[in-house]
Design a protein around this motif. Sequence first.
Motif, PDB file in Angstrom:
ATOM      1  N   UNK A 167       0.811  -1.209   0.000  1.00 22.44           N
ATOM      2  CA  UNK A 167       0.000   0.000   0.000  1.00 22.44           C
ATOM      3  C   UNK A 167       0.846   1.260   0.000  1.00 22.44           C
ATOM      4  N   UNK A 168       2.121   1.127   0.294  1.00 23.84           N
ATOM      5  CA  UNK A 168       2.944   2.319   0.448  1.00 23.84           C
ATOM      6  C   UNK A 168       2.571   3.105   1.679  1.00 23.84           C
ATOM      7  N   UNK A 270       0.245  -1.224  13.953  1.00 26.74           N
ATOM      8  CA  UNK A 270      -0.707  -0.162  13.651  1.00 26.74           C
ATOM      9  C   UNK A 270      -0.382   0.421  12.281  1.00 26.74           C
ATOM     10  N   UNK A 271      -1.356   0.399  11.377  1.00 29.36           N
ATOM     11  CA  UNK A 271      -1.179   0.976  10.050  1.00 29.36           C
ATOM     12  C   UNK A 271      -1.739   2.393  10.040  1.00 29.36           C
ATOM     13  N   UNK A 272      -0.968   3.319   9.460  1.00 26.92           N
ATOM     14  CA  UNK A 272      -1.446   4.697   9.343  1.00 26.92           C
ATOM     15  C   UNK A 272      -2.624   4.782   8.377  1.00 26.92           C
ATOM     16  N   UNK A 273      -2.626   3.918   7.357  1.00 29.24           N
ATOM     17  CA  UNK A 273      -3.721   3.875   6.400  1.00 29.24           C
ATOM     18  C   UNK A 273      -3.972   2.408   6.065  1.00 29.24           C
ATOM     19  N   UNK A 279      -7.124  -2.439  -2.122  1.00 31.35           N
ATOM     20  CA  UNK A 279      -6.895  -3.420  -1.057  1.00 31.35           C
ATOM     21  C   UNK A 279      -7.260  -2.839   0.292  1.00 31.35           C
ATOM     22  N   UNK A 280      -7.637  -3.723   1.214  1.00 30.46           N
ATOM     23  CA  UNK A 280      -7.888  -3.323   2.594  1.00 30.46           C
ATOM     24  C   UNK A 280      -7.297  -4.380   3.518  1.00 30.46           C
ATOM     25  N   UNK A 281      -6.731  -3.927   4.633  1.00 31.22           N
ATOM     26  CA  UNK A 281      -6.138  -4.809   5.618  1.00 31.22           C
ATOM     27  C   UNK A 281      -7.028  -4.856   6.852  1.00 31.22           C
ATOM     28  N   UNK A 321     -14.640   0.739   1.559  1.00 31.54           N
ATOM     29  CA  UNK A 321     -13.508   0.839   2.482  1.00 31.54           C
ATOM     30  C   UNK A 321     -13.624   2.091   3.336  1.00 31.54           C
ATOM     31  N   UNK A 322     -14.024   3.207   2.740  1.00 31.12           N
ATOM     32  CA  UNK A 322     -14.169   4.447   3.502  1.00 31.12           C
ATOM     33  C   UNK A 322     -15.256   4.338   4.561  1.00 31.12           C
TER      34      UNK A 322
END
Length: 392
Positions: A167-168, A270-273, A279-281, A321-322
């Motif tokens: 995801x970068x 913890x992912x910032x995004x 894709x979604x985690x 996702x949002x």
Amino acid sequence: MPAYRVGVVGYGMIGSVVSYLLARDGHAVSLLERAPVVSAVGAGIILQPSGQQVLEHLGILERVTSHSAPLHELHAVHADGRTLIRNKYGDYEPGMCSYGTHRGVLFEAAKSLVESQPVDVHLGTDIVRRSVENGKVWLIGADEKRFGPFDFVVCGDGSRSVLRTALGSRWWHHPYRHGAIWAIAPSTTVQGKLLQVVDRNRRLCGVLPLGDGLTTLYWGASVGEYDKIRHRGIDPLKREIVAFCPETAGLLEFVYDMDQLIFTTYRAVWMARRFDRHSIFLGDSSHAMSPHLGQGINIALLDAWILAECVRQTRSPLEAFRRWHQRQEGYLRYYAAVTAFLSPFFQSDVTFLGWGRDVVLPWLPYLPFVKEQMLMTMAGLKGGFLKGRRQL
């Protein structure tokens, strides 16, 4: 609602529940798992009221709880028998309880859901990266085999996910210096509660009934001392545990070799995004926590259920996702923060934290508002920092 082609990475609780729900809603789902054979990994878990809500909607709650042990309270005591804290679910809502559940019971129930739908399952498939081409997603294995194209991908491959960099997105992880030695064996000595025995934050023993006459024992140990424990052998360890928590004596009669024990380490992630357009985690891949609040599997179930709802209610993966983010982010931030805050008070090398916990914690339940918040949090129902009880 448009029909999508979906790739799901990881055949754990996230992967199985998401795959079932999306396939049931008419989407074409491919489930990819690195292990050649799927089975439950780990010891017992606590199925909180929050997770029970999801299983009830899935239609498998009774199947799971019929092989689980009802837990009416969390009872933490000092090694000399004095109570540290005693939180009863019924004080929050009459009749409420959690369940001690063997991971295998829960996983087999979820696996049966997957098998009830036309999910394309690929075992022994180690997905290491993704490629986005003409707006579609391809998943690529370690052997360069390609799977897809997919309209979107759900990543549920755990706290050690190799796909997060795709995801970068910035992500942070913190390996805890303490973990636990686990064993499951026949025992009915402790019933109706999770029993924890503590010596400040230096030693921790837990006894969790699982149903079907089984019980999980966990014994806190630092990563650095585990090799020394193994070298000492099983008999000195058993004597130490029984002296500290006599309720473990019957269970440990069935443990005669160190290879029967599993040493589990913890990490916070913890992912910032947690998502982009493709894709979604979910679950531990994006927000792993230590198990001290007993929420991990329950949050994973909520992640999966809410994502499927959001896909059903929106007209594009990104919109879904949002919406998922809007519904879950405050909840996740709350539980991640509380877990990170509490963990060192139960397992760490900072001695004064254990002393402070022993002084302050017993008094908190005497404050009605604080007690309500503690019980709501314990049940997995606290909606966020400034929110009350959440509804599924």
